[in-house]
Design a protein around this motif. Sequence first.
Motif, PDB file in Angstrom:
ATOM      1  N   SER A   1      41.819  40.176  33.298  1.00 46.13           N
ATOM      2  CA  SER A   1      40.525  39.880  32.680  1.00 46.13           C
ATOM      3  C   SER A   1      39.571  39.344  33.728  1.00 46.13           C
ATOM      4  CB  SER A   1      40.688  38.855  31.547  1.00 46.13           C
ATOM      5  OG  SER A   1      40.812  37.544  32.062  1.00 46.13           O
ATOM      6  N   SER A   2      38.338  39.119  33.285  1.00 46.63           N
ATOM      7  CA  SER A   2      37.321  38.551  34.181  1.00 46.63           C
ATOM      8  C   SER A   2      37.242  37.036  34.043  1.00 46.63           C
ATOM      9  CB  SER A   2      35.950  39.155  33.847  1.00 46.63           C
ATOM     10  OG  SER A   2      35.558  38.818  32.516  1.00 46.63           O
TER      11      SER A   2
ATOM     12  N   GLU B   1      52.725  43.285  32.360  1.00 51.22           N
ATOM     13  CA  GLU B   1      52.644  42.445  33.557  1.00 51.22           C
ATOM     14  C   GLU B   1      51.251  41.848  33.691  1.00 51.22           C
ATOM     15  OE1 GLU B   1      53.063  42.939  38.448  1.00 51.22           O
ATOM     16  OE2 GLU B   1      53.206  44.698  37.123  1.00 51.22           O
ATOM     17  N   HIS B   2      51.177  40.614  34.176  1.00 55.33           N
ATOM     18  CA  HIS B   2      49.883  39.990  34.466  1.00 55.33           C
ATOM     19  C   HIS B   2      49.445  40.444  35.853  1.00 55.33           C
ATOM     20  CE1 HIS B   2      47.287  36.068  34.562  1.00 55.33           C
ATOM     21  NE2 HIS B   2      46.602  37.124  34.165  1.00 55.33           N
ATOM     22  N   THR B   3      48.272  41.073  35.929  1.00 63.28           N
ATOM     23  CA  THR B   3      47.784  41.609  37.201  1.00 63.28           C
ATOM     24  C   THR B   3      46.365  41.098  37.468  1.00 63.28           C
ATOM     25  OG1 THR B   3      47.041  43.621  36.051  1.00 63.28           O
ATOM     26  CG2 THR B   3      49.216  43.683  37.091  1.00 63.28           C
ATOM     27  N   PRO B   4      46.197  39.812  37.731  1.00 66.70           N
ATOM     28  CA  PRO B   4      44.849  39.269  37.946  1.00 66.70           C
ATOM     29  C   PRO B   4      44.115  39.997  39.061  1.00 66.70           C
ATOM     30  CG  PRO B   4      46.497  37.509  37.834  1.00 66.70           C
ATOM     31  CD  PRO B   4      47.250  38.800  37.916  1.00 66.70           C
ATOM     32  N   GLY B   5      42.821  40.204  38.850  1.00 65.15           N
ATOM     33  CA  GLY B   5      41.990  40.816  39.870  1.00 65.15           C
ATOM     34  C   GLY B   5      42.012  42.333  39.882  1.00 65.15           C
TER      35      GLY B   5
ATOM     36  N   ALA C   1      38.394  42.023  29.123  1.00 71.43           N
ATOM     37  CA  ALA C   1      39.828  42.088  29.393  1.00 71.43           C
ATOM     38  C   ALA C   1      40.240  43.539  29.506  1.00 71.43           C
ATOM     39  CB  ALA C   1      40.623  41.405  28.295  1.00 71.43           C
ATOM     40  N   ARG C   2      41.280  43.773  30.257  1.00 66.80           N
ATOM     41  CA  ARG C   2      41.841  45.121  30.461  1.00 66.80           C
ATOM     42  C   ARG C   2      43.294  45.111  30.027  1.00 66.80           C
ATOM     43  NH1 ARG C   2      44.802  47.027  35.436  1.00 66.80           N
ATOM     44  NH2 ARG C   2      44.710  49.295  35.533  1.00 66.80           N
ATOM     45  N   LEU C   3      43.621  45.954  29.087  1.00 65.99           N
ATOM     46  CA  LEU C   3      45.007  46.182  28.686  1.00 65.99           C
ATOM     47  C   LEU C   3      45.331  47.610  29.108  1.00 65.99           C
ATOM     48  CD1 LEU C   3      43.597  44.208  26.272  1.00 65.99           C
ATOM     49  CD2 LEU C   3      46.018  44.137  25.641  1.00 65.99           C
TER      50      LEU C   3
ATOM     51  N   ASP D   1      35.787  28.732  26.401  1.00 60.65           N
ATOM     52  CA  ASP D   1      35.339  30.122  26.471  1.00 60.65           C
ATOM     53  C   ASP D   1      35.911  30.837  27.684  1.00 60.65           C
ATOM     54  OD1 ASP D   1      33.256  30.157  28.807  1.00 60.65           O
ATOM     55  OD2 ASP D   1      32.776  28.355  27.656  1.00 60.65           O
ATOM     56  N   PHE D   2      35.533  32.123  27.832  1.00 55.51           N
ATOM     57  CA  PHE D   2      36.020  32.951  28.932  1.00 55.51           C
ATOM     58  C   PHE D   2      34.897  33.378  29.875  1.00 55.51           C
ATOM     59  CE2 PHE D   2      39.461  33.082  25.957  1.00 55.51           C
ATOM     60  CZ  PHE D   2      40.607  33.207  26.725  1.00 55.51           C
ATOM     61  N   GLY D   3      33.748  32.713  29.758  1.00 60.14           N
ATOM     62  CA  GLY D   3      32.699  32.923  30.745  1.00 60.14           C
ATOM     63  C   GLY D   3      31.573  33.852  30.368  1.00 60.14           C
ATOM     64  N   SER D   4      31.521  34.323  29.123  1.00 60.31           N
ATOM     65  CA  SER D   4      30.394  35.172  28.730  1.00 60.31           C
ATOM     66  C   SER D   4      29.094  34.383  28.810  1.00 60.31           C
ATOM     67  CB  SER D   4      30.573  35.687  27.293  1.00 60.31           C
ATOM     68  OG  SER D   4      31.593  36.636  27.222  1.00 60.31           O
ATOM     69  N   ALA D   5      28.099  34.933  29.459  1.00 59.86           N
ATOM     70  CA  ALA D   5      26.793  34.304  29.594  1.00 59.86           C
ATOM     71  C   ALA D   5      25.796  35.361  30.042  1.00 59.86           C
ATOM     72  CB  ALA D   5      26.827  33.162  30.610  1.00 59.86           C
TER      73      ALA D   5
END
Length: 470
Positions: free
Chosen positions: A363-364, A386-390, A409-411, A457-461
Amino acid sequence: MRAPLWAAMAAVLFVGSAVAAPRETRIPQAAIDAAAELRERALASDLGYKITESLTTQVGPRLAGSEADARAVAWAQAKFRELGFDKVWLEPVTFPKWERRSEHAQVLGANAQPLTLTALGGSPAGTVEGEVARFADLAALEAVPAGSLAGKIAFVDFAMPRAKDGAGYGPGGRVRSRGPSAAIRAGASGFLMRSAGTDSHRMPHTGITRFDDGLKPIPSAALSAPDAAQLSRLAALGPTRVRVALDCGWDGEATSHNVIGEIRGKSKPDEVVIIGGHLDSWDLGTGAIDDGAGVGLTMAAAKLIGQSKLRPARTIRVIAFANEEQGLYGGKAYAAKHAADVAKHQIGAESDFGAGRIYAYSSSAPDYAKTADAQIAQALAPLGIEHTPGKGGPGPDISPFAAGGLAWARLAQDGTDYFDYHHTPDDTLDKIDPKALAQNVAAYAVFAYLAASADGDFGSAAKKVTPPEE
């Protein structure tokens, strides 16, 4: 006059609070426990498959702007209501209307034989005849001198490589989007390409193309992989003439709709997590993997969340986007309409890469939301994810809103065989594995539920960003 001490202190406190880092976003343990139960319910459910079956059977192919597209909109409204969504509505989306009527091609002369092909979306109608000029890739066509292909039909014989993440679609798709304009600049009267796909069946792949401003469009089509190979062998034997006859083209404007359904949140109903897929499809198959599955699995995920004993704080909003295939029209319309409310959108994810098992999550999420992001990843791990940050980026219809500041987010789905069927007559329900689709439903349900339950939150702005391409 010197400001009083209390005023100076207040100013310092105000400045300090203005620059203070946001507090850490975390997910309560009760929600994590509820998500585990939700995950198991989703794995045991066939709801996502049944919804996808309903769309592809009762409506079938759904070319944007067609009568079937309008029936798909009515179907989606009815399905949201049948599933018990708390709120259902439409948002109009207007776009140019392209139609396909007929398409034929053949080799002429001593080796006369038919060719299996399909017009590219956006191609004009026309019948052209000429000698084939074969190019191994787009770069070779773009390198030829202006006017050097006068009276000829340009043919790009690029074989798209297979990849789990679909990485080969970038160069394959560029042949489709840029090849016709390069052919026009070179003076060609028509354009042919090996389909942007990874199969070896006599199933041509369609898809949208564009013509650069100032160029007069020419008939443009994609050959099935075996026909491209056949034409390449014939061209190697000597000059080969082909006739291509396409009856297709633009016919005014059409209005379709983004169809939206909500499962309302318990304590923060005006804040939303968005998930969805696109409702339209190309007209050759029944749009099962592209993108009936995306619509079906996200509808099912939200329905299952609505049945949870512990409702999430925020609303789950499912969007069946209009006309993704011809230019992300639904995604762009949603982003424009809701731009002022981007901060109320907790995060968004779109399923538009078939129905293969999800194998990676990213995700971002900004630094202060990394804990919550890791909690989501941990809840997804039992699904083999699997968690794949970035890595990765937002889905197609999410990307216009992500460019305006939406957290995404990306699944990531396993797309190893996705481009065997993509944009072909073979995109049908039998290509979907019900168990794999149930795993997708479980993943989207867990992700959306936990994101909607987070403290923080997850940073939406509202801000302009350039999200990475999926």
